[in-house]
Design a protein around this motif. Structure first.
Motif, PDB file in Angstrom:
ATOM      1  N   PHE A 195      -0.003  10.941  13.766  1.00  0.00           N
ATOM      2  CA  PHE A 195       1.126  11.774  14.178  1.00  0.00           C
ATOM      3  C   PHE A 195       2.316  10.932  14.626  1.00  0.00           C
ATOM      4  O   PHE A 195       3.468  11.260  14.328  1.00  0.00           O
ATOM      5  N   GLU A 196       2.048   9.845  15.321  1.00  0.00           N
ATOM      6  CA  GLU A 196       3.139   8.978  15.777  1.00  0.00           C
ATOM      7  C   GLU A 196       3.890   8.379  14.595  1.00  0.00           C
ATOM      8  O   GLU A 196       5.129   8.403  14.552  1.00  0.00           O
ATOM      9  N   TYR A 197       3.156   7.852  13.632  1.00  0.00           N
ATOM     10  CA  TYR A 197       3.797   7.204  12.485  1.00  0.00           C
ATOM     11  C   TYR A 197       4.601   8.223  11.675  1.00  0.00           C
ATOM     12  O   TYR A 197       5.735   7.947  11.265  1.00  0.00           O
ATOM     13  N   THR A 198       4.022   9.397  11.460  1.00  0.00           N
ATOM     14  CA  THR A 198       4.725  10.390  10.627  1.00  0.00           C
ATOM     15  C   THR A 198       5.922  10.997  11.356  1.00  0.00           C
ATOM     16  O   THR A 198       6.895  11.408  10.719  1.00  0.00           O
ATOM     17  N   GLY A 253      17.010  18.700   8.553  1.00  0.00           N
ATOM     18  CA  GLY A 253      15.614  18.311   8.409  1.00  0.00           C
ATOM     19  C   GLY A 253      14.764  19.025   9.439  1.00  0.00           C
ATOM     20  O   GLY A 253      15.202  19.237  10.573  1.00  0.00           O
ATOM     21  N   HIS A 254      13.541  19.415   9.051  1.00  0.00           N
ATOM     22  CA  HIS A 254      12.620  20.088   9.976  1.00  0.00           C
ATOM     23  C   HIS A 254      11.257  19.415   9.878  1.00  0.00           C
ATOM     24  O   HIS A 254      10.638  19.383   8.819  1.00  0.00           O
ATOM     25  N   PHE A 255      10.804  18.878  11.005  1.00  0.00           N
ATOM     26  CA  PHE A 255       9.487  18.235  11.078  1.00  0.00           C
ATOM     27  C   PHE A 255       8.528  19.182  11.786  1.00  0.00           C
ATOM     28  O   PHE A 255       8.789  19.631  12.900  1.00  0.00           O
ATOM     29  N   SER A 256       7.415  19.518  11.116  1.00  0.00           N
ATOM     30  CA  SER A 256       6.426  20.427  11.693  1.00  0.00           C
ATOM     31  C   SER A 256       5.028  19.930  11.362  1.00  0.00           C
ATOM     32  O   SER A 256       4.853  19.022  10.555  1.00  0.00           O
ATOM     33  N   SER A 257       4.035  20.525  12.008  1.00  0.00           N
ATOM     34  CA  SER A 257       2.660  20.109  11.747  1.00  0.00           C
ATOM     35  C   SER A 257       1.703  21.204  12.212  1.00  0.00           C
ATOM     36  O   SER A 257       2.080  22.059  13.011  1.00  0.00           O
ATOM     37  N   PRO A 258       0.434  21.166  11.717  1.00  0.00           N
ATOM     38  CA  PRO A 258      -0.013  20.328  10.599  1.00  0.00           C
ATOM     39  C   PRO A 258       0.417  20.958   9.280  1.00  0.00           C
ATOM     40  O   PRO A 258       1.157  21.946   9.290  1.00  0.00           O
ATOM     41  N   HIS A 259      -0.021  20.403   8.175  1.00  0.00           N
ATOM     42  CA  HIS A 259       0.279  21.002   6.877  1.00  0.00           C
ATOM     43  C   HIS A 259      -0.908  21.847   6.426  1.00  0.00           C
ATOM     44  O   HIS A 259      -2.009  21.729   6.961  1.00  0.00           O
ATOM     45  N   MET A 285       0.845  -1.197   0.000  1.00  0.00           N
ATOM     46  CA  MET A 285       0.000   0.000   0.000  1.00  0.00           C
ATOM     47  C   MET A 285       0.881   1.247   0.000  1.00  0.00           C
ATOM     48  O   MET A 285       1.831   1.341   0.768  1.00  0.00           O
ATOM     49  N   ASP A 286       0.574   2.228  -0.872  1.00  0.00           N
ATOM     50  CA  ASP A 286       1.415   3.424  -0.932  1.00  0.00           C
ATOM     51  C   ASP A 286       1.213   4.280   0.319  1.00  0.00           C
ATOM     52  O   ASP A 286       0.236   4.132   1.062  1.00  0.00           O
ATOM     53  N   PHE A 287       2.136   5.177   0.549  1.00  0.00           N
ATOM     54  CA  PHE A 287       2.196   5.928   1.803  1.00  0.00           C
ATOM     55  C   PHE A 287       0.928   6.725   2.089  1.00  0.00           C
ATOM     56  O   PHE A 287       0.348   6.623   3.177  1.00  0.00           O
ATOM     57  N   LEU A 288       0.492   7.536   1.132  1.00  0.00           N
ATOM     58  CA  LEU A 288      -0.654   8.408   1.408  1.00  0.00           C
ATOM     59  C   LEU A 288      -1.937   7.614   1.625  1.00  0.00           C
ATOM     60  O   LEU A 288      -2.757   7.977   2.474  1.00  0.00           O
ATOM     61  N   THR A 289      -2.107   6.515   0.891  1.00  0.00           N
ATOM     62  CA  THR A 289      -3.277   5.656   1.107  1.00  0.00           C
ATOM     63  C   THR A 289      -3.238   5.071   2.513  1.00  0.00           C
ATOM     64  O   THR A 289      -4.244   5.032   3.220  1.00  0.00           O
ATOM     65  N   PHE A 290      -2.048   4.613   2.919  1.00  0.00           N
ATOM     66  CA  PHE A 290      -1.860   4.064   4.265  1.00  0.00           C
ATOM     67  C   PHE A 290      -2.200   5.116   5.326  1.00  0.00           C
ATOM     68  O   PHE A 290      -2.909   4.841   6.304  1.00  0.00           O
ATOM     69  N   LEU A 339      -1.579  22.550   2.654  1.00  0.00           N
ATOM     70  CA  LEU A 339      -2.134  22.007   1.419  1.00  0.00           C
ATOM     71  C   LEU A 339      -1.729  20.562   1.146  1.00  0.00           C
ATOM     72  O   LEU A 339      -2.499  19.793   0.595  1.00  0.00           O
ATOM     73  N   LYS A 340      -0.521  20.196   1.536  1.00  0.00           N
ATOM     74  CA  LYS A 340      -0.007  18.882   1.174  1.00  0.00           C
ATOM     75  C   LYS A 340       0.851  18.317   2.297  1.00  0.00           C
ATOM     76  O   LYS A 340       1.627  19.056   2.913  1.00  0.00           O
ATOM     77  N   PHE A 341       0.747  17.021   2.558  1.00  0.00           N
ATOM     78  CA  PHE A 341       1.480  16.401   3.665  1.00  0.00           C
ATOM     79  C   PHE A 341       2.973  16.698   3.610  1.00  0.00           C
ATOM     80  O   PHE A 341       3.615  16.901   4.656  1.00  0.00           O
ATOM     81  N   ASN A 342       3.556  16.737   2.408  1.00  0.00           N
ATOM     82  CA  ASN A 342       4.999  16.929   2.235  1.00  0.00           C
ATOM     83  C   ASN A 342       5.528  18.140   2.992  1.00  0.00           C
ATOM     84  O   ASN A 342       6.710  18.179   3.363  1.00  0.00           O
ATOM     85  N   GLU A 343       4.663  19.136   3.248  1.00  0.00           N
ATOM     86  CA  GLU A 343       5.076  20.346   3.966  1.00  0.00           C
ATOM     87  C   GLU A 343       5.608  20.020   5.363  1.00  0.00           C
ATOM     88  O   GLU A 343       6.405  20.769   5.923  1.00  0.00           O
ATOM     89  N   ARG A 344       5.155  18.906   5.944  1.00  0.00           N
ATOM     90  CA  ARG A 344       5.542  18.563   7.317  1.00  0.00           C
ATOM     91  C   ARG A 344       6.996  18.109   7.422  1.00  0.00           C
ATOM     92  O   ARG A 344       7.581  18.152   8.502  1.00  0.00           O
ATOM     93  N   ILE A 345       7.541  17.619   6.320  1.00  0.00           N
ATOM     94  CA  ILE A 345       8.904  17.063   6.350  1.00  0.00           C
ATOM     95  C   ILE A 345       9.770  17.843   5.360  1.00  0.00           C
ATOM     96  O   ILE A 345       9.762  17.582   4.162  1.00  0.00           O
ATOM     97  N   TRP A 346      10.467  18.830   5.894  1.00  0.00           N
ATOM     98  CA  TRP A 346      11.291  19.760   5.112  1.00  0.00           C
ATOM     99  C   TRP A 346      12.734  19.285   5.177  1.00  0.00           C
ATOM    100  O   TRP A 346      13.258  19.010   6.259  1.00  0.00           O
ATOM    101  N   LEU A 347      13.352  19.169   4.021  1.00  0.00           N
ATOM    102  CA  LEU A 347      14.715  18.630   3.954  1.00  0.00           C
ATOM    103  C   LEU A 347      15.574  19.514   3.066  1.00  0.00           C
ATOM    104  O   LEU A 347      15.319  19.640   1.860  1.00  0.00           O
ATOM    105  N   ASN A 348      16.551  20.153   3.689  1.00  0.00           N
ATOM    106  CA  ASN A 348      17.517  20.972   2.946  1.00  0.00           C
ATOM    107  C   ASN A 348      16.867  21.952   1.974  1.00  0.00           C
ATOM    108  O   ASN A 348      17.150  21.968   0.779  1.00  0.00           O
TER     109      ASN A 348
END
Length: 380
Positions: free
Chosen positions: A114-117, A66-72, A1-6, A74-83
């Motif tokens: 939140f725990e998984y992400t 890397g910077h982990f923040s929440s919530p997003h 199962m792909d990530f976003l579906t999961f 428009l898109k989940f990718n905003e939560r995981i910022w890398l370089n």
């Protein structure tokens, strides 16, 4: 199962949370990954902007960050910022495959959204020099608190999330600040009680607590003028610089020029600012930052003091346009209307129209900003 579906199969909210579960999962993951130098950001307001300033300046100085923040928004990718940019779909997918493989189906399914992400971010960031983790709504029991950290940064703490954190400022501060370990930097606080709680906890556990200096860097203040930042963002930048000093990370203040704080008093157009703030403490900062009266595009989640927010913003508000939002936690529109009547603010409903002769503030929650952006197609 792909990530976003999961991920979409996981509920966002839980009435009760098993706080031990994420610690068990992290013990399973820990032998398989490396942990970078870690900064943990806890507080009520300013976590996102302070964390991003630390991450951005460290990255610009040549570190991998890397910077982990929440919530997003428009898109989940905003939560995981890398370089310097949001993590790509491919990076997230690869990290999901790896994490799911280590934890197995039973544990992966059991963890909250939140725990998984949070653990997913650990996998994405393992090769970084620095990892900046923004706590969710707590501190002590937050999923981001499972790993060791070199520094905790405590941003301004106010009354919010009482159902989870406690009814008094002392209770709220204690549950956030009990997450600190060896070193902590305490931002200037609106409540003196928070300073006392921080000092007591630091003494109890033998941590070094530094109180951030309130003197503003002249370069930051000048730069803030060109970016249209309010005073609270200047204060957050000052705390970020002091955090980098404690970590012995070199930086160039001028690199803040290239920093975009989307959703933080952000000038979307010449006459529209968007801000994801949602409580009276945030409203105080925004009211002070506004130089003119605005049309407020607003809504709120049901656990927020929306009457207090509206009363605080009233001196700078011409009228309010209510924007319906899609969340199971949204306040009913009739309750928003009732609060507006109590505060004596003129209101109507947002009809997707922007008057070029008016200035607008979109405020109230991440959901408000998200809904506005969906309706009013303006590029970031």
């Amino acid at each position: 199962m792909d990530f976003l579906t999961f991920l979409e199969q996981k509920p966002l909210y839980y009435k009760e949370i098993d706080h031990e579960r994420v610690h068990t999962a992290y013990r399973m993951l820990k032998p398989h990954i490396k942990r970078p130098k870690t900064v943990h950001i806890v507080g009520t307001n300013g976590k996102g902007s302070t964390g991003r300033m630390i991450a951005h300046l460290a990255w610009k100085s040549g570190q991998s960050v890397g910077h982990f923040s929440s919530p997003h928004i428009l898109k989940f990718n905003e939560r995981i910022w890398l370089n310097g940019e949001d993590a790509s779909d491919e990076v997230l997918e690869e990290a999901h495959r790896r994490l799911f493989g280590i934890l197995g189906k039973e544990m992966s399914d059991a963890l909250s959204y939140f725990e998984y992400t949070t653990l997913l971010a650990f996998v994405v960031f393992e090769k970084c020099d620095l990892m900046v983790l923004e706590a969710g709504l707590g501190g002590e029991f937050d999923a981001t608190n499972v790993c060791d950290k070199e520094l905790s940064v405590i941003t301004p703490i106010g009354i919010d999330h009482q159902a989870f954190l406690g009814d008094t400022i002392e209770e709220i501060a204690a549950t956030k600040i009990r997450s600190i370990q060896k070193k902590a930097l305490l931002a200037p606080q609106p409540y003196v009680e928070v300073v006392r709680v921080a000092q007591e906890i630091a003494e109890d556990i033998g941590a070094v607590l530094r109180q951030a200096q309130e003197a503003r860097d002249k370069k930051v203040a000048k730069l803030a003028e060109t970016k249209g930042w309010g005073d609270y963002l200047i204060d957050n930048a000052s705390v970020a610089l002091q955090a980098l000093d404690i970590l012995h990370i070199d930086y160039d203040v001028n690199d803040l020029k290239s920093l975009k704080l989307f959703g933080r008093f952000y000038a979307l157009t010449e006459n529209i600012r968007i801000d994801v703030g949602h409580n009276p403490l945030a409203a105080q900062a925004i009211e002070k930052a506004l130089n003119e009266k605005v049309v407020l595009i607003y809504n709120s989640l049901d656990d927020k003091d929306y009457e207090g927010v509206l009363r605080t913003l009233k001196p700078k508000v011409k009228r309010v346009e209510i924007i319906p939002i899609h969340s199971q936690r949204a306040t009913t529109l009739s309750e928003i209307e009732q609060a507006l009547k109590k505060v004596d603010l003129e209101y109507s409903y947002f009809e997707n129209k922007i008057d070029e002769d008016e200035n607008y503030l979109v405020f109230g929650s991440f959901y408000v900003v998200e809904e506005f952006l969906k309706r009013f197609d303006v590029p970031k």
